[in-house]
Design an enzyme around this catalytic site. Structure first.
Site, PDB file in Angstrom:
ATOM      1  N   ASP A  36      43.750  42.551  46.436  1.00 11.60           N
ATOM      2  CA  ASP A  36      43.057  42.613  45.147  1.00 11.60           C
ATOM      3  C   ASP A  36      42.296  43.943  45.099  1.00 11.60           C
ATOM      4  OD1 ASP A  36      40.737  42.401  43.384  1.00 11.60           O
ATOM      5  OD2 ASP A  36      41.423  40.361  43.024  1.00 11.60           O
ATOM      6  N   THR A  41      43.097  45.430  38.021  1.00 11.12           N
ATOM      7  CA  THR A  41      42.171  46.338  38.718  1.00 11.12           C
ATOM      8  C   THR A  41      42.937  47.405  39.496  1.00 11.12           C
ATOM      9  OG1 THR A  41      42.069  44.678  40.474  1.00 11.12           O
ATOM     10  CG2 THR A  41      40.241  44.743  38.948  1.00 11.12           C
ATOM     11  N   THR A  42      44.070  47.032  40.092  1.00  9.10           N
ATOM     12  CA  THR A  42      44.863  48.016  40.842  1.00  9.10           C
ATOM     13  C   THR A  42      45.505  49.016  39.885  1.00  9.10           C
ATOM     14  OG1 THR A  42      45.341  46.259  42.415  1.00  9.10           O
ATOM     15  CG2 THR A  42      46.649  48.238  42.608  1.00  9.10           C
ATOM     16  N   ASP A  50      41.739  35.460  39.078  1.00  8.30           N
ATOM     17  CA  ASP A  50      42.597  36.320  38.244  1.00  8.30           C
ATOM     18  C   ASP A  50      43.453  35.476  37.307  1.00  8.30           C
ATOM     19  OD1 ASP A  50      41.554  38.446  39.531  1.00  8.30           O
ATOM     20  OD2 ASP A  50      43.360  39.082  40.575  1.00  8.30           O
TER      21      ASP A  50
END
Length: 550
Positions: free
Chosen positions: A64, A97-98, A396
């Protein structure tokens, strides 16, 4: 602070580092690229895990992006602002987020060639802003498709696409059903406005032991609590529940209270007054014939005695958030004074109250609620590390389910939407920076191909050809990359879609961050050193403050 009526002076002593101009911009770009390189292998279903050690010696294993960047310590200010955007993305939409870090790093790298050609950063920024406006129009228009919120199978497909890249992907069916149930349970409609507050009303309880398949969602609330007295009932069907936010103990003085005892009878009288106060509180509760009493504060032994005689079970010292969840689940009202209790405050919406023992701990279940607006997700797993990673992945999934319910539009996944947007922008491009940003979007399909070991150049060339040959301007081209195999697939047939809200936030955050870092042309850091290099600004200020008045 400053004596003699003099104004404070900013002192730039010899030990103050100062860098400016092009060098700083290139350094910032480099810092952004380095952060993106750390995260790049965490994109897609074949993502690698990172093992992180925190300062206390604890270990975190995750892919994550936000969790990794939370644990990394960096010194460079530009790298710190890159880390901040992952947190923003996580708080706003809970996913991507990545992607946002990888995109921001690539957009900074795309600007590097123009800075070296002596093009002013303002010109690059103007083109980036124009590109962002065009991207938003494209995504909200022809490149996204609407989804029916009531179609459970379609919603499940989208959530499955989000968690397919995570550790929990093997148990995706279970995770998807938990996420969708939780979101539909806590969804609250009022005055035509839909509210889905996952943080407050969908609690995740992690209990080590068992396997991940044993995880479940409860139609109600579970707490790590036991009844206060061993003889109180631990199993009650259709309980009447009272929720309190006050002590069931003798009254303490609000401020400092002094009592002077002069005769033998005074102390006995005080004890009688305390007992009388507790009895009155308990009688007010017993009058409403509840089965269970929950309070956020303490319950004295005497109060337990009265409640036990009346056949009432009591649980004490709840968290405020847990009390709010029970109120939403069973329809009770939290009361601050027992004298003001009314029949309407009693919660009758729960079907079952029971205490169960799991491992060494006792847990209190309020379940089978008729119309719960709060729920508890019970996660089981072999170890704490597995439970923590499962919880991160499930959060998520919950956020993605929430996004689709609130903004029911989708875009194709697997790098298809990035390639489609890039093709549209390249068709309009007139300036170099605008074209460079369009090419930067291709980093997502390229990274997906790299992470599963495909031939990147061949795959991307074939994908560009598919998008270039797509002639229908009103529908998005859904050809993308299969993250498992690296082959080209049509996402419409594979059913891999992503929420529009996540993609919009990703592009806005990434481009805005690139613009912000390109606007910096000076870094001034005043680091304190000892007296050998002369006095520091704070020491000068101190000397100034004791200077004689004029």
């Amino acid at each position: 602070m400053f004596g003699g009526g003099r104004a404070p002076i900013l002192v730039l002593s010899q030990n103050t580092k100062r860098e400016s101009g092009r060098k700083v911009q290139l350094e910032n770009i480099n810092a952004g690229k380095q952060i993106a390189d750390v995260i790049r292998t965490c994109l897609g279903p074949q993502a690698m895990l990172k093992m992180l050690m925190d300062p206390m010696g604890g270990i975190v294993m995750t892919n994550d992006g936000n969790a990794i960047l939370r644990e990394i310590t960096v010194q460079h200010p530009a790298a710190k602002s890159m880390i901040e955007i992952a947190r923003t993305q996580d708080e706003e939409v809970g996913d991507g987020t990545t992607s946002v870090i990888v995109l921001a790093g690539e957009m900074l790298a795309a600007a590097e060639q123009f800075l070296e050609q002596q093009i002013h950063p303002t010109v690059i920024i103007r083109q980036y802003r124009q590109a962002l406006e065009d991207i938003v129009l494209l995504l909200e228009g022809p490149l996204s498709v609407p989804i029916d919120k009531s179609d459970k199978a379609a919603l499940a497909n989208v959530v499955k696409g989000c968690i397919g890249t995570k550790f929990i992907g093997k148990w995706s069916d279970l995770a998807v059903s938990i996420a969708l149930d939780a979101v539909h349970t806590v969804m609250f409609e009022e005055n035509g406005r839909t509210e889905v507050d996952i943080k407050r009303y969908a609690k995740v309880e992690k209990i080590p032991g068992g396997s991940i398949e044993d995880s479940q969602i409860l139609r109600g609330v579970m707490l790590n609590k036991d009844v206060t007295h061993p003889k109180m009932k631990r199993y009650i069907e259709n309980p009447r529940i009272i929720l309190l936010d006050c002590n069931l103990e003798y009254k303490k003085g609000e401020s400092q209270t002094n009592v002077e005892i002069t005769s033998d009878g005074d102390f006995t009288k005080m004890l009688e007054l305390e007992e009388e106060h507790v009895r009155r509180q308990c009688e007010a509760i017993i009058a409403l014939k509840p089965d269970v009493v929950f309070t956020e504060k303490g319950i004295s032994d005497l109060a337990q005695h009265f409640l036990l005689k009346a056949g009432i079970s009591a649980v004490r010292r709840l968290r405020k958030s847990d009390n709010n969840r029970i109120a939403r689940a069973c329809g009770a009202t939290i009361v601050n004074r027992t004298e003001e209790l009314q029949e309407s405050d009693v919660g009758t919406g729960a079907g079952l109250f029971e205490i169960k023992k799991l491992g060494d701990e006792y847990f209190c279940y309020i379940t089978m609620c008729k119309n719960p607006k709060a729920c508890t997700i019970v996660l089981r797993g072999a170890s704490k590390d597995i439970l923590n990673e499962t919880e991160r992945n499930l959060q998520d999934a919950l956020q993605v389910a929430r996004n689709i319910v609130l903004f029911p539009r989708l875009v194709p996944g697997g790098g298809a939407i990035e390639m489609a947007v890039a093709q549209k922008l390249l068709g309009k491009a007139t300036h170099g920076p605008y074209r460079a940003l369009a090419h930067a979007l291709e980093i997502i399909p390229r990274t997906l191909a790299q992470n599963c070991g495909a031939n990147t150049i061949r795959t991307l060339t074939a994908l560009r050809a598919k998008h270039a040959n797509h002639l229908d301007a009103n529908t998005p081209c859904t050809w993308g990359i299969d993250g498992e195999t690296g082959e080209l697939v049509e996402q419409k047939e594979k059913g891999l879609w992503e929420p529009l809200a996540v993609k919009l936030q990703t592009y806005k955050t990434a481009i805005e961050t690139a613009i912000l870092l390109l606007r910096i042309d000076d870094i001034v850091s005043g680091s304190k050193k000892r007296d050998k290099e002369g006095p520091t600004p704070s020491q000068l200020a101190k000397e100034d403050s004791v200077a004689p008045q004029d």
